[in-house]
Design an enzyme around this catalytic site. Structure first.
Site, PDB file in Angstrom:
ATOM      1  CE  LYS A  90       7.870 -13.071 -12.130  1.00  0.00           C
ATOM      2  NZ  LYS A  90       6.441 -12.810 -12.173  1.00  0.00           N
TER       3      LYS A  90
ATOM      4  CE  LYS B  99       8.499 -11.697  -8.435  1.00  0.00           C
ATOM      5  NZ  LYS B  99       7.181 -11.561  -8.961  1.00  0.00           N
TER       6      LYS B  99
HETATM    7  C1  PBG Z   1       3.178 -13.231 -11.258  1.00  0.00           C
HETATM    8  C2  PBG Z   1       4.001 -12.971 -10.078  1.00  0.00           C
HETATM    9  C3  PBG Z   1       4.766 -13.872  -9.300  1.00  0.00           C
HETATM   10  C4  PBG Z   1       5.218 -13.156  -8.193  1.00  0.00           C
HETATM   11  C5  PBG Z   1       4.760 -11.854  -8.339  1.00  0.00           C
HETATM   12  N1  PBG Z   1       4.042 -11.750  -9.526  1.00  0.00           N
HETATM   13  C6  PBG Z   1       5.001 -15.307  -9.354  1.00  0.00           C
HETATM   14  C7  PBG Z   1       5.351 -16.075 -10.509  1.00  0.00           C
HETATM   15  O1  PBG Z   1       6.008 -15.667 -11.453  1.00  0.00           O
HETATM   16  O2  PBG Z   1       4.903 -17.224 -10.449  1.00  0.00           O
HETATM   17  C8  PBG Z   1       6.022 -13.715  -7.073  1.00  0.00           C
HETATM   18  C9  PBG Z   1       6.011 -12.967  -5.813  1.00  0.00           C
HETATM   19  C10 PBG Z   1       6.532 -13.684  -4.641  1.00  0.00           C
HETATM   20  O3  PBG Z   1       6.995 -14.846  -4.703  1.00  0.00           O
HETATM   21  O4  PBG Z   1       6.502 -13.069  -3.561  1.00  0.00           O
HETATM   22  N2  PBG Z   1       3.713 -13.217 -12.482  1.00  0.00           N
END
Ligand code: PBG
Length: 322
Positions: free
Chosen positions: A195, A248
């Site tokens: 991520k 992601k």
């Molecule tokens: C939380 C999380 C995030 C997303 C999914 N779970 C955001 C972040 O790290 O701030 C993002 C999903 C999206 O942008 O569609 N940790």
């Protein structure tokens, strides 16, 4: 007379021919639809930053889940927005928390629909970080213990898959141990393994009111320039007990999806995040491109790169359109 020996255009000469030789196909079978739940009742409030997305309450989310299942989408991914946030995000593992209640309602209404839950603290902490703060830093190991509690509370409520999205080191191991010790042998872990610290989460953070109050997430989410490190993150999560790994965002990281596909045999999911979703929606609304076609092209590219599963806010549109 000279002529091209090979005419690849023959393979594009009609819609049927193109269909016959198509290498990659999108299927509703591999889509996951994210849903946002918050406290209250009878809610279906449009999320301003995300076209066609809503905040549901645990009573109304079931009707949405029924619709999603009827469209043939096999899974939803739940995000919770609690009324009260605190320093440690304690609503994240509360038995009566909004996600826990929603899981129960959804499983009652549509038992076959897979319920995946986002396991993180950022929606629940008053500081907006994905973990507990000690000396102005997110404390890794203390956070892992809380994440294991969150995952376990989701398992008790009936979740099929838990998806840790915090990027702490070792959290998959903590969660796997907690699940095994409590006899949840069949709950899968779908880990957000690679991520990245991304600007593409903007619309989502508005929806979940989860932007960090101070600093950013760069000490735990990955640096966008790193590919080898992404593979190292994925390898670790698999070793610690992840069943499915997530990369992601998707579009700016297609090379990571491709490399992961070459190296690992487990199912790979890609998260087509809120910023990618809104890029197309905004361009479509401005009349700059054909949104439906652009959507299919984008999702196909993610599949072609090697993803088995796509988490996308477009899941219902795809299901209706193909
Ligand atoms: C939380 C999380 C995030 C997303 C999914 N779970 C955001 C972040 O790290 O701030 C993002 C999903 C999206 O942008 O569609 N940790």
């Amino acid at each position: 007379m000279s002529f091209p020996k090979i005419r690849l255009r023959r393979l594009r000469s009609s819609a049927s021919m193109r269909r016959l030789v198509r290498e990659t196909t999108l299927s509703v079978d591999n889509l996951v639809y994210p849903l946002f739940v918050r406290e209250g009742s009878e809610l279906k409030e449009p999320i301003k930053s995300m076209t066609d997305c809503f905040h549901f309450s645990s009573d109304t989310v079931t009707a949405e889940a029924v619709e999603v299942a009827a469209l043939g989408i096999p899974a939803v991914l739940l995000f919770g927005l609690p009324d009260k946030k605190d320093e440690i995000g304690s609503q994240a593992w509360a038995e009566t928390g909004v996600v826990q209640r929603s899981i129960k309602e959804i499983k009652k209404a549509v038992p076959d629909l897979l319920v995946i839950t986002d396991v993180c603290l950022c929606g629940y902490t008053s500081n907006g970080h994905c973990g507990v703060i000690k000396d102005n830093k997110v404390d890794n190991d203390a956070t892992c213990e809380l994440l294991a509690k969150v995952a376990l509370s989701h398992a008790y409520a009936g979740a099929d898959i838990v998806a840790p999205s915090d990027m702490m080191d070792g959290r998959v191991k903590y969660i796997r141990e907690a699940l095994e010790e409590n006899n949840f042998h069949d709950i899968a872990i779908m880990s957000y393994s690679a991520k990245f610290a991304s600007a593409f989460y903007g619309p989502f953070r508005d929806a979940l009111d989860s932007a960090p109050v101070f600093g950013d997430r760069k000490t735990y989410q990955m640096d966008s320039a790193n590919a080898r490190q992404a593979l190292a993150e994925i390898a670790l999560d698999i070793e610690e007990g992840a069943d499915i790994v997530i990369i992601k965002p998707a579009l700016p990281y297609l090379d990571i999806i491709y490399r992961a596909r070459q190296r690992f045999d487990c199912p790979i999911a890609a998260y087509n995040v809120s910023g990618e979703y809104m890029m197309l929606n905004s361009a479509g609304e401005a009349g700059l491109l054909d949104k439906q076609q652009a959507m299919l092209e984008m999702l196909t590219s993610i599949k072609r790169a090697g993803a088995d599963i796509i988490i996308t806010y477009f899941a219902k549109d795809v299901a209706k359109g193909i």
